[in-house]
Design an enzyme around this catalytic site. Structure first.
Site, PDB file in Angstrom:
ATOM      1  N   TYR A   1      11.507  -9.897   0.479  1.00 58.65           N
ATOM      2  CA  TYR A   1      10.706  -9.145  -0.486  1.00 58.65           C
ATOM      3  C   TYR A   1      10.328 -10.002  -1.691  1.00 58.65           C
ATOM      4  CZ  TYR A   1       8.731  -5.025  -2.660  1.00 58.65           C
ATOM      5  OH  TYR A   1       7.844  -4.128  -3.208  1.00 58.65           O
TER       6      TYR A   1
ATOM      7  N   LYS B   1       3.127  -7.883   1.004  1.00 54.43           N
ATOM      8  CA  LYS B   1       3.006  -9.313   1.331  1.00 54.43           C
ATOM      9  C   LYS B   1       1.569  -9.855   1.356  1.00 54.43           C
ATOM     10  CE  LYS B   1       7.089 -10.319   1.356  1.00 54.43           C
ATOM     11  NZ  LYS B   1       7.121 -10.229  -0.085  1.00 54.43           N
TER      12      LYS B   1
ATOM     13  N   PRO C   1       0.581  -2.916   4.319  1.00 51.93           N
ATOM     14  CA  PRO C   1       1.034  -3.120   2.932  1.00 51.93           C
ATOM     15  C   PRO C   1       2.526  -2.859   2.669  1.00 51.93           C
ATOM     16  CG  PRO C   1      -0.438  -1.226   3.093  1.00 51.93           C
ATOM     17  CD  PRO C   1      -0.440  -1.868   4.430  1.00 51.93           C
TER      18      PRO C   1
END
Ligand code: RFL
Ligand code: PHB
Length: 388
Positions: A383, A296, A292
């Protein structure tokens, strides 16, 4: 019963795919092994990429998300007592939003119920037949009676422990896996978040993450041993350990309270290839898992849904290019998300038996990121989500 697409799994992938297809006039039936309350009780993802946000809007379920989500233009990275911020907007012109997977799933359930599209809860013994033939069908048992669904295609959206991936013969399927020697202990607490943005923290004692759901609901995680169980961790022990892993200024500002959920998730990287076998298409956690760190998982599930839904829509307009290239397109993006999640996990976690050299490498990686705007731009682009 006959339908165009039989979707196995009523988690975020299956529900989002069902809603997008419904908007294109394509019929679906969803088979979910658990109850709706069970699915909604799982506390998971909190961060949505812009692509996921766009798909929610395209599915006609973006209104509450747009009203209630929190825009995050950057994130804090800390390492010991040092910290720096990565500005997503400066590097990419974009941002992510905080909106819990639970809320997203609830919106999708409501939309499906509002249009009266079928969803079978507590469907047991779901089995895929003839996926590599022109007579694909799925059987399941509900209240002791067996049912059969004939369909054009099957979408395997049943998560990592589902049956869809197993339906692809081992002679065709290749799996890639890395298991990490630690887990994440996560808590939810009705307290204001310690900081307005997320803090990803590396420390000598291990990783910690300060996240949130809203102004009075915080989500915190700490790296823990795989042998730990949530019962081993009292609330006091959790807060004390979290404080020791984040910079002092935040540790002092942390407001603690009773935890309302506490669970441990193991960390895994996993990809199966190909993501299509005949009339069966895998989507989301059924095909791949990321640790985690980097947020994503749900977002990669959403990009699969995008490729599959456009491929299916084009198929019913007479063009099979999108379906034929589904596996290749989805996997190309999946592997980049795998790389990013693996890199960010290595950047901030303490591995058992890390050598002094390994620690120096990690410190140098963090120092480079802190001082180099191009490295920050690479993190920001990954991100907020690679384009699709
Ligand atoms: P899911 O959510 O596992 O849903 C699959 C559904 O299929 C059902 N099912 C079956 N139904 C019928 N027959 C069967 N045989 C079946 N077997 C299973 C299950 O009951 C379930 O309802 O997969 P999906 O839809 O692909 O969604 C994937 C996401 O849930 C997952 O990637 C994320 O939660 C991962 N994740 C995060 N992702 C992000 O993008 N951002 C985050 O911030 C983030 N944080 C997280 C996370 C996952 C976590 N855990 C617990 C693994 C944080 C955590 C702690
Ligand atoms: C969360 O809020 O649950 C969350 C946020 C970011 C992550 C993982 C989980 O990288």
């Amino acid at each position: 019963m006959r339908t165009q697409i039989c979707i196995i799994g009523g988690g975020p992938s299956g529900l989002l795919l069902g809603q997008l297809l419904h908007r294109q006039g394509i019929e679906t039936v969803i088979l979910e092994r658990k109850t709706k309350d069970y699915v909604l009780g799982r506390i998971r993802a909190g961060i949505l990429e812009r692509g996921t946000v766009r798909l929610m809007r395209e599915a006609g379920v973006g209104a509450r998300m747009d009203r209630e989500c929190f825009v995050h233009d950057g994130t804090v990275i800390s390492y010991g007592d040092e910290e720096f911020r990565i500005d997503f907007t400066e590097h990419t012109g974009s941002h992510v939003v905080v909106y819990g997977q639970t809320e997203m799933t609830r919106d999708l359930y409501e939309a499906r119920e509002a249009v009266g599209a079928p969803i079978v809860y507590e469907a047991e013994g779901v089995t895929i037949h003839g996926a590599d033939t022109d007579a694909a069908h799925v059987t399941y048992v509900k209240n002791g009676t067996e049912h059969r669904i004939d369909c054009d295609f099957i979408a395997g959206c049943d998560g990592f422990h589902g049956v869809s991936r197993q339906a692809i013969p081992l002679s065709t399927r290749k799996e890639y896996e890395k298991i990490y020697p630690f887990g994440w202990l996560g808590v939810l607490s009705e307290t204001p978040p310690v900081h307005e943005e997320l803090i990803y923290a590396g420390s000598e004692r291990g990783f910690a993450l300060c996240s949130m759901r809203n102004a009075n609901l915080s989500r915190y995680y700490i790296q823990c041993a795989l042998s730990d169980s949530p019962a081993d961790w009292t609330d006091a022990a959790f807060w004390q350990e979290l404080r020791r892993r984040i910079p002092e200024e935040h540790a002092e500002a942390l407001i603690t309270g009773p935890t309302i959920e506490k669970s441990i998730a193991p960390l895994r990287s996993f990809v199966t290839e190909p993501m299509r076998w005949g009339r069966l298409f895998l989507c989301g956690d059924a095909a791949h898992i990321v640790p985690p760190t980097g947020a994503k998982g749900l977002n990669t599930a959403a990009s699969d849904v995008h490729y599959l839904y456009t491929g299916l829509t084009q198929h019913y307009q007479g063009d099979d290019e999108g379906l034929d290239r589904y596996s290749e397109r989805a996997l190309s993006r999946v592997w980049k998300a795998e790389r990013f999640s693996w890199w960010m996990t290595n950047l901030l976690h303490r591995y058992p038996h890390m050598s002094e050299f390994d620690i120096k490498m990690q410190q140098a990686d963090v120092a480079f990121l802190k001082s180099n705007t191009q490295a920050q731009s690479v993190l920001a682009q990954n991100y907020i989500g690679l384009p699709y």
